[in-house]
Design an enzyme around this catalytic site. Structure first.
Site, PDB file in Angstrom:
ATOM      1  N   SER A  11       0.850  -1.183   0.000  1.00  0.00           N
ATOM      2  CA  SER A  11       0.000   0.000   0.000  1.00  0.00           C
ATOM      3  C   SER A  11       0.892   1.242   0.000  1.00  0.00           C
ATOM      4  O   SER A  11       1.607   1.513   0.978  1.00  0.00           O
ATOM      5  CB  SER A  11      -0.902   0.012   1.239  1.00  0.00           C
ATOM      6  OG  SER A  11      -1.503   1.277   1.330  1.00  0.00           O
ATOM      7  N   HIS A  36      -1.160  -1.038  -4.383  1.00  0.00           N
ATOM      8  CA  HIS A  36      -2.457  -0.712  -3.794  1.00  0.00           C
ATOM      9  C   HIS A  36      -2.472   0.784  -3.494  1.00  0.00           C
ATOM     10  O   HIS A  36      -1.584   1.299  -2.818  1.00  0.00           O
ATOM     11  CB  HIS A  36      -2.618  -1.544  -2.522  1.00  0.00           C
ATOM     12  CG  HIS A  36      -3.931  -1.384  -1.826  1.00  0.00           C
ATOM     13  ND1 HIS A  36      -5.048  -2.134  -2.149  1.00  0.00           N
ATOM     14  CD2 HIS A  36      -4.304  -0.576  -0.802  1.00  0.00           C
ATOM     15  CE1 HIS A  36      -6.047  -1.791  -1.350  1.00  0.00           C
ATOM     16  NE2 HIS A  36      -5.622  -0.840  -0.527  1.00  0.00           N
ATOM     17  N   ASP A  38      -4.734   3.895  -1.950  1.00  0.00           N
ATOM     18  CA  ASP A  38      -5.897   4.213  -1.119  1.00  0.00           C
ATOM     19  C   ASP A  38      -6.401   5.621  -1.396  1.00  0.00           C
ATOM     20  O   ASP A  38      -5.667   6.592  -1.217  1.00  0.00           O
ATOM     21  CB  ASP A  38      -5.516   4.100   0.367  1.00  0.00           C
ATOM     22  CG  ASP A  38      -5.275   2.659   0.770  1.00  0.00           C
ATOM     23  OD1 ASP A  38      -6.188   1.844   0.591  1.00  0.00           O
ATOM     24  OD2 ASP A  38      -4.165   2.347   1.253  1.00  0.00           O
ATOM     25  N   MET A  40      -9.201   8.316  -0.226  1.00  0.00           N
ATOM     26  CA  MET A  40     -10.115   8.603   0.895  1.00  0.00           C
ATOM     27  C   MET A  40     -10.707   9.993   0.749  1.00  0.00           C
ATOM     28  O   MET A  40     -10.000  10.921   0.335  1.00  0.00           O
ATOM     29  CB  MET A  40      -9.352   8.500   2.221  1.00  0.00           C
ATOM     30  CG  MET A  40      -8.648   7.163   2.419  1.00  0.00           C
ATOM     31  SD  MET A  40      -7.961   7.005   4.066  1.00  0.00           S
ATOM     32  CE  MET A  40      -6.974   5.512   3.889  1.00  0.00           C
ATOM     33  N   HIS A  69      -8.189   1.389  -4.352  1.00  0.00           N
ATOM     34  CA  HIS A  69      -9.167   1.128  -3.292  1.00  0.00           C
ATOM     35  C   HIS A  69      -9.825   2.451  -2.933  1.00  0.00           C
ATOM     36  O   HIS A  69      -9.192   3.291  -2.300  1.00  0.00           O
ATOM     37  CB  HIS A  69      -8.406   0.507  -2.104  1.00  0.00           C
ATOM     38  CG  HIS A  69      -9.248   0.281  -0.884  1.00  0.00           C
ATOM     39  ND1 HIS A  69      -8.679   0.059   0.356  1.00  0.00           N
ATOM     40  CD2 HIS A  69     -10.590   0.217  -0.704  1.00  0.00           C
ATOM     41  CE1 HIS A  69      -9.649  -0.129   1.241  1.00  0.00           C
ATOM     42  NE2 HIS A  69     -10.810  -0.026   0.630  1.00  0.00           N
ATOM     43  N   MET A  71     -12.281   4.673  -0.917  1.00  0.00           N
ATOM     44  CA  MET A  71     -13.072   4.770   0.310  1.00  0.00           C
ATOM     45  C   MET A  71     -13.812   6.090   0.245  1.00  0.00           C
ATOM     46  O   MET A  71     -13.470   7.062   0.937  1.00  0.00           O
ATOM     47  CB  MET A  71     -12.133   4.693   1.537  1.00  0.00           C
ATOM     48  CG  MET A  71     -11.622   3.290   1.773  1.00  0.00           C
ATOM     49  SD  MET A  71     -10.051   3.245   2.669  1.00  0.00           S
ATOM     50  CE  MET A  71      -8.914   3.336   1.305  1.00  0.00           C
ATOM     51  N   MET A 140     -11.851  -6.119   4.820  1.00  0.00           N
ATOM     52  CA  MET A 140     -11.025  -5.194   5.608  1.00  0.00           C
ATOM     53  C   MET A 140     -10.704  -5.846   6.956  1.00  0.00           C
ATOM     54  O   MET A 140     -11.598  -6.344   7.642  1.00  0.00           O
ATOM     55  CB  MET A 140     -11.758  -3.873   5.849  1.00  0.00           C
ATOM     56  CG  MET A 140     -11.933  -2.984   4.628  1.00  0.00           C
ATOM     57  SD  MET A 140     -10.405  -2.528   3.768  1.00  0.00           S
ATOM     58  CE  MET A 140      -9.491  -1.649   5.051  1.00  0.00           C
ATOM     59  N   ASP A 191      -6.764  -6.401   3.851  1.00  0.00           N
ATOM     60  CA  ASP A 191      -6.123  -5.084   3.899  1.00  0.00           C
ATOM     61  C   ASP A 191      -6.237  -4.518   5.312  1.00  0.00           C
ATOM     62  O   ASP A 191      -7.344  -4.344   5.820  1.00  0.00           O
ATOM     63  CB  ASP A 191      -6.848  -4.175   2.886  1.00  0.00           C
ATOM     64  CG  ASP A 191      -6.265  -2.782   2.796  1.00  0.00           C
ATOM     65  OD1 ASP A 191      -5.172  -2.542   3.345  1.00  0.00           O
ATOM     66  OD2 ASP A 191      -6.911  -1.931   2.141  1.00  0.00           O
ATOM     67  N   GLY A 192      -5.070  -4.266   5.920  1.00  0.00           N
ATOM     68  CA  GLY A 192      -5.062  -3.638   7.241  1.00  0.00           C
ATOM     69  C   GLY A 192      -4.331  -4.488   8.270  1.00  0.00           C
ATOM     70  O   GLY A 192      -4.719  -5.627   8.555  1.00  0.00           O
ATOM     71  N   GLY A 193      -3.207  -3.976   8.754  1.00  0.00           N
ATOM     72  CA  GLY A 193      -2.476  -4.676   9.818  1.00  0.00           C
ATOM     73  C   GLY A 193      -1.799  -5.955   9.363  1.00  0.00           C
ATOM     74  O   GLY A 193      -1.540  -6.836  10.188  1.00  0.00           O
TER      75      GLY A 193
HETATM   76  C1  DX5 Z   1      -6.596   1.509   5.359  1.00  0.00           C
HETATM   77  C2  DX5 Z   1      -6.097   1.258   3.985  1.00  0.00           C
HETATM   78  C3  DX5 Z   1      -4.963   0.320   3.862  1.00  0.00           C
HETATM   79  C4  DX5 Z   1      -3.722   0.717   4.568  1.00  0.00           C
HETATM   80  C5  DX5 Z   1      -3.125  -0.541   5.092  1.00  0.00           C
HETATM   81  O1  DX5 Z   1      -7.843   2.101   5.311  1.00  0.00           O
HETATM   82  O2  DX5 Z   1      -7.131   0.730   3.156  1.00  0.00           O
HETATM   83  O3  DX5 Z   1      -4.680  -0.037   2.522  1.00  0.00           O
HETATM   84  O4  DX5 Z   1      -2.770   1.359   3.763  1.00  0.00           O
HETATM   85  O5  DX5 Z   1      -2.019  -0.208   5.780  1.00  0.00           O
HETATM   86  P1  DX5 Z   1      -1.322  -1.045   6.912  1.00  0.00           P
HETATM   87  O6  DX5 Z   1      -0.742  -2.268   6.234  1.00  0.00           O
HETATM   88  O7  DX5 Z   1      -0.359  -0.083   7.400  1.00  0.00           O
HETATM   89  O8  DX5 Z   1      -2.365  -1.449   7.934  1.00  0.00           O
HETATM   90 ZN    ZN Z   2      -6.580  -0.090   1.186  1.00  0.00          ZN
END
Ligand code: DX5
Ligand code: ZN
Length: 233
Positions: A11, A36, A38, A40, A69, A71, A140, A191-193
């Site tokens: 990402s 990836h 993001d 937002m 992605h 959001m 997610m 996606d996430g953590g």
């Molecule tokens: C969060 C994003 C992710 C984010 C993930 O809303 O959609 O793509 O970049 O990042 P990490 O891997 O740091 O959790």
């Molecule tokens: Zn994302």
């Protein structure tokens, strides 16, 4: 369960925004399967990030698959903009629109892959209806909005239920499996953590596309870190 190759999508949210083109090139040189990105809007999620001009700049600097992605509310209204900017796949949120079917169809009519994302609080029961209408689901594993958050282990069951449903109903990439027709497994992205520990539990549950930002960009050897994540099983 069938062994499915794992793909790694760093990402770029965790990259250096002052050098997006260089970061994209570095990801390409490090063996990423795609990037990836993001997007937002400050409404659907409480943060603002990149827009179509940044996607276009990344597009000019790499041949890698661009996984956008979004959001944002009313994603339908921005599909053409992101297609023109160079997105290869557009993944929007189930919770962000009343027009999920129309939006998926529109992305596909534009000749791009259509992904559908689900926030952690949305139950698995909302997912099956769309599996045949999209090219990928994104489960997610944090509440969307920020990089660097903690993985939510409660999402493991949702991933496993989605993979089991696809297997049971013969849902593959490109449609329903038929005798004599071999199609690759359906794409389930998380996606996430995601780090080397959470990657393992996600792939064991059935995810085959891992997004990782904060963890990957912190590693001293990005190429090695991407390969390690790919082998985390
Ligand atoms: C969060 C994003 C992710 C984010 C993930 O809303 O959609 O793509 O970049 O990042 P990490 O891997 O740091 O959790
Ligand atoms: Zn994302």
């Amino acid at each position: 369960m069938e062994k499915i190759p794992t793909q790694i999508y760093p990402s770029i949210l965790s990259g250096d925004f002052g050098r997006l083109a260089d970061e994209a090139k570095r990801l390409e040189d490090s063996g990423a399967d795609g990037i990836h990105i993001d997007i937002m809007d400050g409404h659907f999620v409480p943060n603002l990030t990149l827009g179509p001009k940044a996607v276009a700049a990344i597009r000019r600097s790499t041949k890698l698959f661009l996984d956008v992605h979004v959001m944002i509310y009313n994603p339908y209204d921005y599909i053409e903009t992101f297609v023109e900017a160079g997105a290869d796949r557009i993944t929007f949120h189930f919770e962000a629109t009343e027009d999920v079917d129309d939006t998926l169809q529109f992305i596909r009519r534009c000749g791009k892959k259509a992904g559908l994302a689900f926030r952690p609080e949305t139950p698995f029961s909302m997912i099956p209806k769309y599996l045949e209408l999209c090219d990928l689901i994104l489960i997610m594993t944090v509440s969307p909005g920020f990089g660097g958050q903690k993985f939510m282990p409660e999402m493991i069951d949702k991933i496993a239920l989605a993979r089991e449903y696809c297997e049971k109903h013969g849902i593959r990439q490109g449609g329903i499996i038929k005798p004599g027709l071999s199609l690759p497994p359906f794409d389930i992205q998380v996606d996430g953590g995601i780090n080397d520990e959470t990657a393992r539990v996600c792939t064991q549950a059935g995810a085959n596309i891992l997004v990782s930002g904060n963890f990957l960009f912190k590693q001293p050897d990005l190429k090695q870190a991407i390969e390690n994540l790919r082998q985390c099983k």
